[in-house]
Design a protein around this motif. Structure first.
Motif, PDB file in Angstrom:
ATOM      1  N   ILE A   1      14.090 -11.934  -2.100  1.00 34.82           N
ATOM      2  CA  ILE A   1      12.860 -11.363  -2.635  1.00 34.82           C
ATOM      3  C   ILE A   1      12.136 -10.633  -1.518  1.00 34.82           C
ATOM      4  CG2 ILE A   1      10.602 -11.882  -3.639  1.00 34.82           C
ATOM      5  CD1 ILE A   1      12.915 -12.327  -5.598  1.00 34.82           C
ATOM      6  N   ALA A   2      11.644  -9.432  -1.830  1.00 28.24           N
ATOM      7  CA  ALA A   2      10.892  -8.645  -0.850  1.00 28.24           C
ATOM      8  C   ALA A   2       9.621  -8.110  -1.494  1.00 28.24           C
ATOM      9  CB  ALA A   2      11.735  -7.485  -0.337  1.00 28.24           C
ATOM     10  N   THR A   3       8.512  -8.222  -0.776  1.00 27.98           N
ATOM     11  CA  THR A   3       7.290  -7.585  -1.258  1.00 27.98           C
ATOM     12  C   THR A   3       7.217  -6.161  -0.741  1.00 27.98           C
ATOM     13  OG1 THR A   3       5.872  -8.186   0.619  1.00 27.98           O
ATOM     14  CG2 THR A   3       6.104  -9.811  -1.159  1.00 27.98           C
ATOM     15  N   GLY A   4       6.363  -5.373  -1.376  1.00 25.24           N
ATOM     16  CA  GLY A   4       6.044  -4.034  -0.893  1.00 25.24           C
ATOM     17  C   GLY A   4       4.537  -3.954  -0.750  1.00 25.24           C
ATOM     18  N   SER A   5       4.042  -3.544   0.398  1.00 24.39           N
ATOM     19  CA  SER A   5       2.594  -3.593   0.640  1.00 24.39           C
ATOM     20  C   SER A   5       1.806  -2.732  -0.341  1.00 24.39           C
ATOM     21  CB  SER A   5       2.287  -3.175   2.077  1.00 24.39           C
ATOM     22  OG  SER A   5       2.610  -1.813   2.301  1.00 24.39           O
ATOM     23  N   TRP A   6       2.336  -1.563  -0.680  1.00 27.21           N
ATOM     24  CA  TRP A   6       1.620  -0.678  -1.611  1.00 27.21           C
ATOM     25  C   TRP A   6       1.465  -1.357  -2.955  1.00 27.21           C
ATOM     26  CZ3 TRP A   6       1.533   1.610  -6.273  1.00 27.21           C
ATOM     27  CH2 TRP A   6       0.722   2.742  -6.445  1.00 27.21           C
ATOM     28  N   SER A   7       2.535  -1.968  -3.441  1.00 26.61           N
ATOM     29  CA  SER A   7       2.502  -2.617  -4.750  1.00 26.61           C
ATOM     30  C   SER A   7       1.589  -3.839  -4.753  1.00 26.61           C
ATOM     31  CB  SER A   7       3.918  -3.045  -5.159  1.00 26.61           C
ATOM     32  OG  SER A   7       4.794  -1.940  -5.153  1.00 26.61           O
TER      33      SER A   7
ATOM     34  N   ASP B   1       6.174  -7.523   3.559  1.00 22.77           N
ATOM     35  CA  ASP B   1       5.741  -6.299   4.221  1.00 22.77           C
ATOM     36  C   ASP B   1       4.300  -6.510   4.676  1.00 22.77           C
ATOM     37  OD1 ASP B   1       4.917  -3.775   4.965  1.00 22.77           O
ATOM     38  OD2 ASP B   1       5.550  -2.784   3.118  1.00 22.77           O
ATOM     39  N   ILE B   2       4.080  -6.556   5.997  1.00 24.19           N
ATOM     40  CA  ILE B   2       2.706  -6.685   6.506  1.00 24.19           C
ATOM     41  C   ILE B   2       2.272  -5.405   7.225  1.00 24.19           C
ATOM     42  CG2 ILE B   2       2.648  -9.195   6.598  1.00 24.19           C
ATOM     43  CD1 ILE B   2       3.150  -8.978   9.648  1.00 24.19           C
ATOM     44  N   GLU B   3       2.806  -4.298   6.754  1.00 28.18           N
ATOM     45  CA  GLU B   3       2.416  -2.979   7.266  1.00 28.18           C
ATOM     46  C   GLU B   3       2.516  -2.940   8.791  1.00 28.18           C
ATOM     47  OE1 GLU B   3      -0.635  -0.983   4.843  1.00 28.18           O
ATOM     48  OE2 GLU B   3      -1.071  -2.971   4.026  1.00 28.18           O
ATOM     49  N   GLY B   4       1.403  -2.703   9.499  1.00 28.49           N
ATOM     50  CA  GLY B   4       1.456  -2.621  10.951  1.00 28.49           C
ATOM     51  C   GLY B   4       1.226  -3.950  11.639  1.00 28.49           C
TER      52      GLY B   4
ATOM     53  N   HIS C   1      -3.652  -5.918  -6.711  1.00 30.42           N
ATOM     54  CA  HIS C   1      -4.904  -6.634  -6.446  1.00 30.42           C
ATOM     55  C   HIS C   1      -6.108  -5.683  -6.397  1.00 30.42           C
ATOM     56  CE1 HIS C   1      -2.012  -9.731  -5.208  1.00 30.42           C
ATOM     57  NE2 HIS C   1      -2.979 -10.581  -5.420  1.00 30.42           N
ATOM     58  N   GLY C   2      -5.920  -4.471  -6.909  1.00 26.11           N
ATOM     59  CA  GLY C   2      -7.021  -3.519  -6.962  1.00 26.11           C
ATOM     60  C   GLY C   2      -7.431  -2.971  -5.617  1.00 26.11           C
ATOM     61  N   GLN C   3      -6.495  -2.971  -4.666  1.00 26.11           N
ATOM     62  CA  GLN C   3      -6.785  -2.532  -3.318  1.00 26.11           C
ATOM     63  C   GLN C   3      -5.970  -1.283  -2.969  1.00 26.11           C
ATOM     64  OE1 GLN C   3      -8.950  -4.101  -1.204  1.00 26.11           O
ATOM     65  NE2 GLN C   3      -9.390  -5.892  -2.475  1.00 26.11           N
ATOM     66  N   GLN C   4      -6.346  -0.652  -1.876  1.00 21.23           N
ATOM     67  CA  GLN C   4      -5.592   0.472  -1.345  1.00 21.23           C
ATOM     68  C   GLN C   4      -4.599  -0.038  -0.302  1.00 21.23           C
ATOM     69  OE1 GLN C   4      -5.856   3.812  -2.302  1.00 21.23           O
ATOM     70  NE2 GLN C   4      -7.149   2.983  -3.923  1.00 21.23           N
ATOM     71  N   ASP C   5      -3.498   0.680  -0.140  1.00 26.99           N
ATOM     72  CA  ASP C   5      -2.558   0.374   0.928  1.00 26.99           C
ATOM     73  C   ASP C   5      -3.205   0.759   2.266  1.00 26.99           C
ATOM     74  OD1 ASP C   5      -0.127  -0.590   1.825  1.00 26.99           O
ATOM     75  OD2 ASP C   5       0.877   1.346   1.708  1.00 26.99           O
ATOM     76  N   GLY C   6      -2.621   0.309   3.354  1.00 29.37           N
ATOM     77  CA  GLY C   6      -3.182   0.635   4.658  1.00 29.37           C
ATOM     78  C   GLY C   6      -4.002  -0.496   5.237  1.00 29.37           C
ATOM     79  N   GLU C   7      -3.590  -1.740   4.951  1.00 26.31           N
ATOM     80  CA  GLU C   7      -4.236  -2.942   5.465  1.00 26.31           C
ATOM     81  C   GLU C   7      -5.676  -3.090   4.980  1.00 26.31           C
ATOM     82  OE1 GLU C   7      -3.596  -3.577   9.655  1.00 26.31           O
ATOM     83  OE2 GLU C   7      -1.479  -3.003   9.529  1.00 26.31           O
ATOM     84  N   ALA C   8      -5.994  -2.482   3.825  1.00 27.65           N
ATOM     85  CA  ALA C   8      -7.324  -2.653   3.234  1.00 27.65           C
ATOM     86  C   ALA C   8      -7.452  -4.021   2.567  1.00 27.65           C
ATOM     87  CB  ALA C   8      -7.593  -1.542   2.224  1.00 27.65           C
ATOM     88  N   MET C   9      -6.334  -4.557   2.118  1.00 31.12           N
ATOM     89  CA  MET C   9      -6.339  -5.865   1.471  1.00 31.12           C
ATOM     90  C   MET C   9      -6.524  -6.950   2.531  1.00 31.12           C
ATOM     91  SD  MET C   9      -3.418  -7.277  -1.104  1.00 31.12           S
ATOM     92  CE  MET C   9      -3.285  -9.003  -1.580  1.00 31.12           C
ATOM     93  N   PRO C  10      -7.482  -7.855   2.349  1.00 32.44           N
ATOM     94  CA  PRO C  10      -7.706  -8.905   3.348  1.00 32.44           C
ATOM     95  C   PRO C  10      -6.428  -9.693   3.627  1.00 32.44           C
ATOM     96  CG  PRO C  10      -9.466  -8.885   1.729  1.00 32.44           C
ATOM     97  CD  PRO C  10      -8.421  -7.952   1.213  1.00 32.44           C
ATOM     98  N   PHE C  11      -6.190  -9.982   4.899  1.00 31.33           N
ATOM     99  CA  PHE C  11      -4.940 -10.641   5.270  1.00 31.33           C
ATOM    100  C   PHE C  11      -4.828 -12.031   4.654  1.00 31.33           C
ATOM    101  CE2 PHE C  11      -2.020 -12.743   8.394  1.00 31.33           C
ATOM    102  CZ  PHE C  11      -0.902 -11.985   8.063  1.00 31.33           C
ATOM    103  N   GLN C  12      -5.941 -12.724   4.486  1.00 28.59           N
ATOM    104  CA  GLN C  12      -5.883 -14.038   3.854  1.00 28.59           C
ATOM    105  C   GLN C  12      -5.386 -13.926   2.420  1.00 28.59           C
ATOM    106  OE1 GLN C  12      -6.331 -17.107   5.380  1.00 28.59           O
ATOM    107  NE2 GLN C  12      -5.355 -17.706   3.453  1.00 28.59           N
ATOM    108  N   LEU C  13      -5.766 -12.869   1.727  1.00 29.38           N
ATOM    109  CA  LEU C  13      -5.278 -12.654   0.370  1.00 29.38           C
ATOM    110  C   LEU C  13      -3.782 -12.345   0.388  1.00 29.38           C
ATOM    111  CD1 LEU C  13      -5.810 -12.458  -2.626  1.00 29.38           C
ATOM    112  CD2 LEU C  13      -6.676 -10.122  -2.287  1.00 29.38           C
ATOM    113  N   VAL C  14      -3.332 -11.606   1.403  1.00 22.48           N
ATOM    114  CA  VAL C  14      -1.898 -11.345   1.580  1.00 22.48           C
ATOM    115  C   VAL C  14      -1.146 -12.662   1.730  1.00 22.48           C
ATOM    116  CG1 VAL C  14      -0.157 -10.318   3.098  1.00 22.48           C
ATOM    117  CG2 VAL C  14      -2.264  -9.071   2.596  1.00 22.48           C
TER     118      VAL C  14
END
Length: 257
Positions: free
Chosen positions: A43-49, A85-88, A54-67
């Motif tokens: 299983i793999a996540t995709g950060s954009w998805s 996928d934890i982006e950068g 969760h109603g957020q934008q890609d680019g680490e806008a989503m709080p890491f705790q929620l991730v």
């Protein structure tokens, strides 16, 4: 599979040049269970998805705790290896990346994507900077006793239009591939690359197994396998397809048809 170490080892072994691991990227526990039921081996996540779900934008806008919370629900709902996928890396500095990767392992992941694109989407970390960040991720894995699969994403191709993809860019990617391997990376992820000749040459020359992202029904996994690809992922494509189906389903119901 009863231990995280066993899942991590299996996940590593699944990356075979010419017989690629195929990952249909998910965004939550429900989609993870659906893909597991479809016959996935990992299983793999995709950060954009994940962000969009969760109603957020890609680019680490989503709080890491929620991730992390989302990751916990995914790993608890399936019995397959999970890579996230934890982006950068949710941190500019190596120390931040190390702490965040430690948290990812603690929440049950055996693989991680870390990209070299700057958080604002403009430009890349230097090779030296990114190697420090990847080394920190490897240190976190070693300290946890988990053979984490670090999928080092480079956006050299993604930040250039497909018609500009050429051997000059390929050489830049190969420099990063070699350096990232020495820093502790397990694989090389090259989103945006679509040219079959360049894909084949990269697979032949890279010391790391190559991950190509597909954003449509083409090319088929079999075609990419023949080029030497070791891992195929679908990024936001599954989420976009699911949402289109949901919208069509909703329109049909709400229109009374």
């Amino acid at each position: 599979m009863s231990t995280l170490q066993e899942k991590a080892t299996l996940f590593h072994q699944s990356h075979m040049k010419g017989n690629p691991l195929v990952l249909v990227n998910v965004w939550d526990a429900g989609s993870a269970q659906a893909i597991q039921s479809a016959g996935a081996t990992a299983i793999a996540t995709g950060s954009w998805s994940v962000a969009a779900a969760h109603g957020q934008q890609d680019g680490e806008a989503m709080p890491f705790q929620l991730v992390l919370d989302n990751l916990s629900r995914i790993t608890a709902s399936v019995n397959l290896p999970v890579t996230i996928d934890i982006e950068g890396g949710y941190g500019k500095f190596a120390s931040e990346v190390k702490e965040n990767v430690s948290q990812v392992i603690h929440h049950g992941a055996v693989g991680v994507n870390i990209e070299d694109q700057l958080t604002d989407g403009i430009g890349l970390y230097t090779v030296e900077e990114q190697c420090l960040r990847l080394s920190a991720a490897r240190e976190a894995a070693d300290e946890a006793g988990i053979p984490l699969f670090i999928n080092a994403r480079t956006d050299v191709f993604l930040q250039n239009a497909p018609e500009q993809h050429n051997h000059t860019l390929l050489e830049k990617v190969l420099i990063r591939s070699n350096a990232y391997a020495e820093a502790g990376a397990s694989g090389l992820f090259v989103p945006g690359l679509q040219n079959p000749q360049l894909i084949q040459e990269l697979c032949e020359r890279s010391s790391l197994p190559v991950n190509v992202m597909v954003t449509s029904r083409e090319p088929l996994p079999k075609q990419l396998a023949e080029l030497g690809v070791a891992r195929i992922s679908y990024g936001p494509y599954p989420y976009l397809q699911a949402m289109e189906h949901l919208k069509k389903f909703g329109r049909n119901i709400l229109s009374g048809s």
